[in-house]
Design a protein around this motif. Sequence first.
Motif, PDB file in Angstrom:
ATOM      1  N   LYS A 294       0.877  -0.997  -0.007  1.00  0.00           N
ATOM      2  CA  LYS A 294      -0.194   0.035   0.050  1.00  0.00           C
ATOM      3  C   LYS A 294       0.896   1.250  -0.113  1.00  0.00           C
ATOM      4  O   LYS A 294       1.855   1.280   0.708  1.00  0.00           O
ATOM      5  N   THR A 295       0.387   2.247  -0.703  1.00  0.00           N
ATOM      6  CA  THR A 295       1.141   3.479  -0.641  1.00  0.00           C
ATOM      7  C   THR A 295       0.870   4.358   0.531  1.00  0.00           C
ATOM      8  O   THR A 295      -0.111   4.001   1.399  1.00  0.00           O
ATOM      9  N   ILE A 296       1.707   5.290   0.779  1.00  0.00           N
ATOM     10  CA  ILE A 296       1.451   6.225   1.856  1.00  0.00           C
ATOM     11  C   ILE A 296       0.119   6.636   1.932  1.00  0.00           C
ATOM     12  O   ILE A 296      -0.357   6.758   2.957  1.00  0.00           O
ATOM     13  N   THR A 297      -0.208   7.243   0.798  1.00  0.00           N
ATOM     14  CA  THR A 297      -1.641   8.030   0.665  1.00  0.00           C
ATOM     15  C   THR A 297      -2.738   6.926   0.948  1.00  0.00           C
ATOM     16  O   THR A 297      -3.772   7.370   1.558  1.00  0.00           O
ATOM     17  N   GLU A 298      -2.713   5.627   0.397  1.00  0.00           N
ATOM     18  CA  GLU A 298      -3.609   4.704   0.591  1.00  0.00           C
ATOM     19  C   GLU A 298      -3.724   4.345   2.091  1.00  0.00           C
ATOM     20  O   GLU A 298      -4.934   4.128   2.707  1.00  0.00           O
ATOM     21  N   ILE A 299      -2.647   4.424   2.952  1.00  0.00           N
ATOM     22  CA  ILE A 299      -2.715   4.026   4.123  1.00  0.00           C
ATOM     23  C   ILE A 299      -3.092   5.304   4.946  1.00  0.00           C
ATOM     24  O   ILE A 299      -4.050   4.979   5.870  1.00  0.00           O
ATOM     25  N   ALA A 300      -2.977   6.264   4.513  1.00  0.00           N
ATOM     26  CA  ALA A 300      -3.354   7.358   5.293  1.00  0.00           C
ATOM     27  C   ALA A 300      -4.861   7.459   5.133  1.00  0.00           C
ATOM     28  O   ALA A 300      -5.723   7.609   6.315  1.00  0.00           O
ATOM     29  N   TYR A 301      -5.612   7.176   3.869  1.00  0.00           N
ATOM     30  CA  TYR A 301      -7.044   7.278   3.859  1.00  0.00           C
ATOM     31  C   TYR A 301      -7.589   6.211   4.504  1.00  0.00           C
ATOM     32  O   TYR A 301      -8.773   6.459   5.221  1.00  0.00           O
ATOM     33  N   PHE A 302      -7.027   5.003   4.391  1.00  0.00           N
ATOM     34  CA  PHE A 302      -7.373   3.741   5.154  1.00  0.00           C
ATOM     35  C   PHE A 302      -7.853   4.171   6.823  1.00  0.00           C
ATOM     36  O   PHE A 302      -8.623   3.668   7.408  1.00  0.00           O
ATOM     37  N   CYS A 303      -6.644   4.901   7.173  1.00  0.00           N
ATOM     38  CA  CYS A 303      -6.632   4.933   8.726  1.00  0.00           C
ATOM     39  C   CYS A 303      -7.447   6.327   9.051  1.00  0.00           C
ATOM     40  O   CYS A 303      -7.827   6.445  10.356  1.00  0.00           O
ATOM     41  N   GLY A 304      -8.024   6.906   8.060  1.00  0.00           N
ATOM     42  CA  GLY A 304      -9.218   7.849   8.566  1.00  0.00           C
ATOM     43  C   GLY A 304      -8.305   9.649   8.423  1.00  0.00           C
ATOM     44  O   GLY A 304      -9.176  10.539   8.608  1.00  0.00           O
ATOM     45  N   PHE A 305      -7.176   9.462   7.879  1.00  0.00           N
ATOM     46  CA  PHE A 305      -6.792  10.974   7.462  1.00  0.00           C
ATOM     47  C   PHE A 305      -7.190  11.436   6.365  1.00  0.00           C
ATOM     48  O   PHE A 305      -7.484  10.506   5.454  1.00  0.00           O
ATOM     49  N   THR A 306      -7.110  12.773   6.187  1.00  0.00           N
ATOM     50  CA  THR A 306      -7.690  13.593   5.036  1.00  0.00           C
ATOM     51  C   THR A 306      -6.861  13.575   3.742  1.00  0.00           C
ATOM     52  O   THR A 306      -7.357  13.942   2.730  1.00  0.00           O
ATOM     53  N   GLY A 308      -2.408  12.476   2.335  1.00  0.00           N
ATOM     54  CA  GLY A 308      -1.409  11.818   2.815  1.00  0.00           C
ATOM     55  C   GLY A 308      -0.291  12.715   3.110  1.00  0.00           C
ATOM     56  O   GLY A 308       0.447  12.441   4.013  1.00  0.00           O
ATOM     57  N   ARG A 309      -0.454  13.918   2.742  1.00  0.00           N
ATOM     58  CA  ARG A 309       0.598  15.089   3.280  1.00  0.00           C
ATOM     59  C   ARG A 309       0.380  15.327   4.618  1.00  0.00           C
ATOM     60  O   ARG A 309       1.201  15.367   5.564  1.00  0.00           O
ATOM     61  N   TYR A 310      -0.969  15.540   5.083  1.00  0.00           N
ATOM     62  CA  TYR A 310      -1.292  15.639   6.438  1.00  0.00           C
ATOM     63  C   TYR A 310      -0.983  14.644   7.403  1.00  0.00           C
ATOM     64  O   TYR A 310      -0.366  14.817   8.428  1.00  0.00           O
ATOM     65  N   PHE A 311      -1.137  13.277   6.675  1.00  0.00           N
ATOM     66  CA  PHE A 311      -0.897  12.305   7.773  1.00  0.00           C
ATOM     67  C   PHE A 311       0.682  12.358   7.998  1.00  0.00           C
ATOM     68  O   PHE A 311       1.253  11.912   8.977  1.00  0.00           O
ATOM     69  N   SER A 312       1.376  12.353   6.727  1.00  0.00           N
ATOM     70  CA  SER A 312       2.831  12.428   7.052  1.00  0.00           C
ATOM     71  C   SER A 312       3.483  13.498   7.892  1.00  0.00           C
ATOM     72  O   SER A 312       4.362  13.229   8.761  1.00  0.00           O
ATOM     73  N   THR A 313       2.783  14.729   7.801  1.00  0.00           N
ATOM     74  CA  THR A 313       3.283  15.629   8.880  1.00  0.00           C
ATOM     75  C   THR A 313       2.829  15.187  10.277  1.00  0.00           C
ATOM     76  O   THR A 313       3.831  15.476  11.127  1.00  0.00           O
ATOM     77  N   LEU A 314       1.865  14.849  10.619  1.00  0.00           N
ATOM     78  CA  LEU A 314       1.543  14.325  11.738  1.00  0.00           C
ATOM     79  C   LEU A 314       2.418  13.210  12.271  1.00  0.00           C
ATOM     80  O   LEU A 314       2.944  13.089  13.711  1.00  0.00           O
ATOM     81  N   PHE A 315       2.693  12.292  11.355  1.00  0.00           N
ATOM     82  CA  PHE A 315       3.308  10.836  11.710  1.00  0.00           C
ATOM     83  C   PHE A 315       4.919  11.395  12.083  1.00  0.00           C
ATOM     84  O   PHE A 315       5.235  10.877  13.043  1.00  0.00           O
ATOM     85  N   LYS A 316       5.618  12.460  11.466  1.00  0.00           N
ATOM     86  CA  LYS A 316       6.816  12.695  11.649  1.00  0.00           C
ATOM     87  C   LYS A 316       6.939  13.747  12.983  1.00  0.00           C
ATOM     88  O   LYS A 316       7.856  13.394  13.776  1.00  0.00           O
ATOM     89  N   LYS A 317       5.767  14.350  13.037  1.00  0.00           N
ATOM     90  CA  LYS A 317       5.797  15.250  14.492  1.00  0.00           C
ATOM     91  C   LYS A 317       5.912  14.200  15.636  1.00  0.00           C
ATOM     92  O   LYS A 317       6.234  14.498  16.563  1.00  0.00           O
ATOM     93  N   ASN A 318       5.058  13.206  15.533  1.00  0.00           N
ATOM     94  CA  ASN A 318       4.810  12.222  16.725  1.00  0.00           C
ATOM     95  C   ASN A 318       6.087  11.240  16.900  1.00  0.00           C
ATOM     96  O   ASN A 318       6.366  11.062  17.904  1.00  0.00           O
ATOM     97  N   TYR A 319       6.525  10.782  15.532  1.00  0.00           N
ATOM     98  CA  TYR A 319       7.569   9.811  15.983  1.00  0.00           C
ATOM     99  C   TYR A 319       9.052  10.161  15.393  1.00  0.00           C
ATOM    100  O   TYR A 319       9.997   9.366  15.281  1.00  0.00           O
ATOM    101  N   HIS A 320       9.076  11.325  14.944  1.00  0.00           N
ATOM    102  CA  HIS A 320      10.365  11.877  14.461  1.00  0.00           C
ATOM    103  C   HIS A 320      10.893  11.025  13.250  1.00  0.00           C
ATOM    104  O   HIS A 320      12.249  10.922  13.117  1.00  0.00           O
ATOM    105  N   LEU A 321      10.210  10.255  12.591  1.00  0.00           N
ATOM    106  CA  LEU A 321      10.323   9.823  11.281  1.00  0.00           C
ATOM    107  C   LEU A 321       9.428  10.077  10.328  1.00  0.00           C
ATOM    108  O   LEU A 321       8.048   9.892  10.547  1.00  0.00           O
ATOM    109  N   THR A 322       9.637   9.892   9.122  1.00  0.00           N
ATOM    110  CA  THR A 322       8.530   9.847   8.001  1.00  0.00           C
ATOM    111  C   THR A 322       8.088   8.621   8.025  1.00  0.00           C
ATOM    112  O   THR A 322       8.851   7.611   8.322  1.00  0.00           O
TER     113      THR A 322
END
Length: 329
Positions: A294-306, A308-322
């Motif tokens: 699955k692509t990052i965007t597909e995972i983002a939508y699957f998990c309820g994020f609006t 892929g970019r927003y998901f990636s930003t939150l992910f890095k903010k929380n886990y300090h990794l992309t």
Amino acid sequence: MIIQPFKEGSKIYYADTCQSLVNAGERKKIKYNALSKFTYPGKRLPDDVTGLNSVGYWDGNGEQDWGLDWHRNEGIEIHFLERGNMPYSLKDCDLQLTANDMTISRPWQSHKVGNPHVGAGKMYWLILDVGVRKPHQEWTWPDWIVLTENDLNRLTVFLRQNEQPLFKGNTQIRNCFIKFGQLINSDIDGSNASKLRHTVNELLLLLLDLFDAGSVKLHPELTDSQRSVQLFINELQETAHDPWTTNEMALATGLGVTRFTEMFKEITNQTPIKYLTDLRLKLAKKCLKEQPDKTITEIAYFCGFTSGRYFSTLFKKNYHLTPNEYRRG
């Protein structure tokens, strides 16, 4: 007339049609009969027994190949096993019913009959709507219930502040359910409506006597608003990917937004949206490892994020990794 579906996120609960039971009857695996309203199976109940949504029984005397999977009812449901054996489950509670066992479930309690198949036995059910869907809501009994105000209040307290699922019925309770079966079988176009009302009142009095005679421990906290929120939080684990808003979450618990948010923070020390976001991020971490195609965007939508970019930003903010760095790690 139909029961309005109950929506909780992407989950929609419809009134049970008991289709597997109906199919078993059509295949001659069981004999069954019922008096019901709405989508429940059986002959139709008249309007002058408002609140009694279904009463019926099935009788299977051989090996069975069907069951009633996880479901909820819009009222309290009482099952009584006259004879035989029957697997019965509530969440975190698996039971093997034997003759004269009686179970009581509330509208917020998922339950099933069969594991996965029902046993050989004669099983009765009764569903009575008391106007609630969540633990904190006040019960409203049908106006044809004739118990005194004091007795009805005591019965309500027993049923609201105790969630013991299993009771052993006595001879009077057994005879009461047998009477239900006789009334169902002989009813013609609602001819036994008055007798049904009388028998339901008789059963409620017998339940009150049973509770009075036993050592039922009451738990007032079961009726708190906080409990309704806690049940919602438990189920949010499975629906975190749904497009929740704070308003929709509050609606699912039957509370106003302000009260819901206060209760939610009291339990989790987080706002509902922050808690939801954390659940979605945890789900995304799991998906990144377990679904490499699955692509990052597909995972983002699957998990309820609006996005892929927003998901990636939150992910890095929380886990300090992309997300990609986490996936490769």
